[in-house]
Design a protein around this motif. Structure first.
Motif, short mmCIF file in Angstrom:
data_model
loop_
_atom_site.label_atom_id
_atom_site.label_comp_id
_atom_site.label_asym_id
_atom_site.label_seq_id
_atom_site.Cartn_x
_atom_site.Cartn_y
_atom_site.Cartn_z
N ALA A 56 -14.53 -11.84 -8.88
CA ALA A 56 -13.97 -10.90 -7.91
C ALA A 56 -15.04 -10.40 -6.94
CB ALA A 56 -13.34 -9.71 -8.63
N LYS A 57 -14.59 -10.01 -5.76
CA LYS A 57 -15.49 -9.40 -4.77
C LYS A 57 -16.06 -8.11 -5.34
CE LYS A 57 -15.47 -7.71 0.04
NZ LYS A 57 -16.52 -8.62 0.53
N LEU A 59 -17.68 -4.35 -5.50
CA LEU A 59 -17.26 -3.13 -4.82
C LEU A 59 -18.11 -1.96 -5.29
CD1 LEU A 59 -15.25 -1.58 -3.02
CD2 LEU A 59 -13.74 -1.41 -5.01
N LYS A 87 -6.80 -2.76 4.79
CA LYS A 87 -6.92 -3.72 3.70
C LYS A 87 -8.03 -3.31 2.73
CE LYS A 87 -3.68 -6.63 4.80
NZ LYS A 87 -3.92 -8.00 5.27
N ARG A 88 -9.07 -2.71 3.23
CA ARG A 88 -10.14 -2.23 2.35
C ARG A 88 -9.60 -1.14 1.43
NH1 ARG A 88 -15.78 -0.76 5.01
NH2 ARG A 88 -16.21 -0.43 2.78
N ARG A 90 -6.59 -0.77 0.41
CA ARG A 90 -5.74 -1.43 -0.58
C ARG A 90 -6.58 -1.98 -1.73
NH1 ARG A 90 -2.23 -6.90 0.86
NH2 ARG A 90 -2.01 -7.67 -1.28
N PHE A 91 -7.70 -2.62 -1.39
CA PHE A 91 -8.57 -3.21 -2.40
C PHE A 91 -9.23 -2.13 -3.24
CE2 PHE A 91 -12.69 -5.14 -3.70
CZ PHE A 91 -12.18 -6.17 -4.48
N TYR A 92 -9.67 -1.05 -2.60
CA TYR A 92 -10.32 0.04 -3.32
C TYR A 92 -9.35 0.67 -4.32
CZ TYR A 92 -14.55 0.19 -0.41
OH TYR A 92 -15.74 -0.10 0.19
N ALA A 95 -8.88 -1.73 -7.29
CA ALA A 95 -10.07 -1.76 -8.14
C ALA A 95 -10.18 -0.50 -8.98
CB ALA A 95 -11.32 -1.95 -7.30
#
Length: 254
Positions: A56-57, A59, A87-88, A90-92, A95
């Motif tokens: 995974a990316k 963070l 979108k960031r 959403r990812f945060y 996570a």
């Protein structure tokens, strides 16, 4: 070009995180951005690394706070408009949820959370000082999904458009550097104190070296070299974990 330590402002990640380590400033800033009280802070972590799975990316949260009622607040300072804020966020959010819901626990145990991006630019483009988003039903906009999340984008460019005087003064300070009220003046005093702290100066130098090493020699090598230096200086394992993202066992093995 690495910014000089003496030139750092609240806009810079290093200084922002240093100031937000203080529970008073952290609590006050979150309450200003939300126009609400949040209760007592139980936990603050700056430069908090989130690990999901190996591919995974990666963070790293600027500031992660948990209050006495269990709610999480992730606060990010953004000065560069890469046109990816929605979108960031959403990812945060994803996570954060994955990291704090242990295997076997009910989904109902997910903590309420707030993702707050403080931007020096208008990420949405409507010249609104505060954008607050939550999931609602398109067929009946009076219905909220009530999944316990909110995303807040602060637009410092529109500081003149808010009726919240505390928020207005803070955003104007962020954009202009002019401290006009008690809160922003106290932030300036703390920044001045940090700049006169030799340990903070050395930490910034090491972090800057780490960033350059990560670019010039490869990310992994730069991380380990920085961790070794911090370990030699006698920094705690917890602090080294926050700065480098390495695990406790990886640091002990150095």
């Amino acid at each position: 070009m690495v910014k000089k330590f003496e030139d750092l402002t609240l806009q810079d990640d290093f200084m922002f995180c240093k100031v937000m380590q203080n529970p008073h400033f952290c609590k006050k800033l979150i309450e200003i951005t939300l126009s609400d009280t949040i209760g007592r802070i139980n936990y603050i972590s700056v430069q908090h690394n989130i690990k999901t799975y190996q591919q995974a990316k990666s963070l790293r949260f600027d500031v992660l706070v948990q209050t006495e009622n269990g709610k999480f607040y992730n606060v990010e300072m953004q000065v560069s408009n890469e046109r990816n804020i929605p979108k960031r966020m959403r990812f945060y959010q994803a996570a954060l949820d994955i990291s704090f819901l242990d295997k076997g626990n009910s989904y109902n145990n997910l903590n309420d959370s707030f993702i707050i991006f403080i931007c020096t630019f208008d990420a949405i483009g409507k010249n609104i000082p505060v954008y607050t988003f939550e999931n609602i039903c398109l067929e009946d906009k009076s219905l909220s999904l009530q999944e316990g999340t909110k995303k807040i984008i602060i637009n410092a460019e529109a500081f003149k458009n808010t009726k919240n005087e505390d928020l207005k003064e803070f955003l104007e300070y962020l954009k202009t550097g002019k401290a006009k009220n008690q809160f922003t003046r106290r932030i300036e005093e703390m920044i001045h104190t940090i700049k006169n702290n030799e340990q903070a100066r050395q930490e910034y130098r090491l972090m800057s070296t780490f960033e350059m090493d990560a670019r010039d020699k490869g990310f992994s090598e730069g991380i380990k070299q920085t961790a070794k230096i911090l370990k030699q200086l006698g920094d705690s394992t917890q602090k080294i974990m926050q700065v480098t993202g390495l695990s406790e066992s990886e640091i002990e093995a150095l």
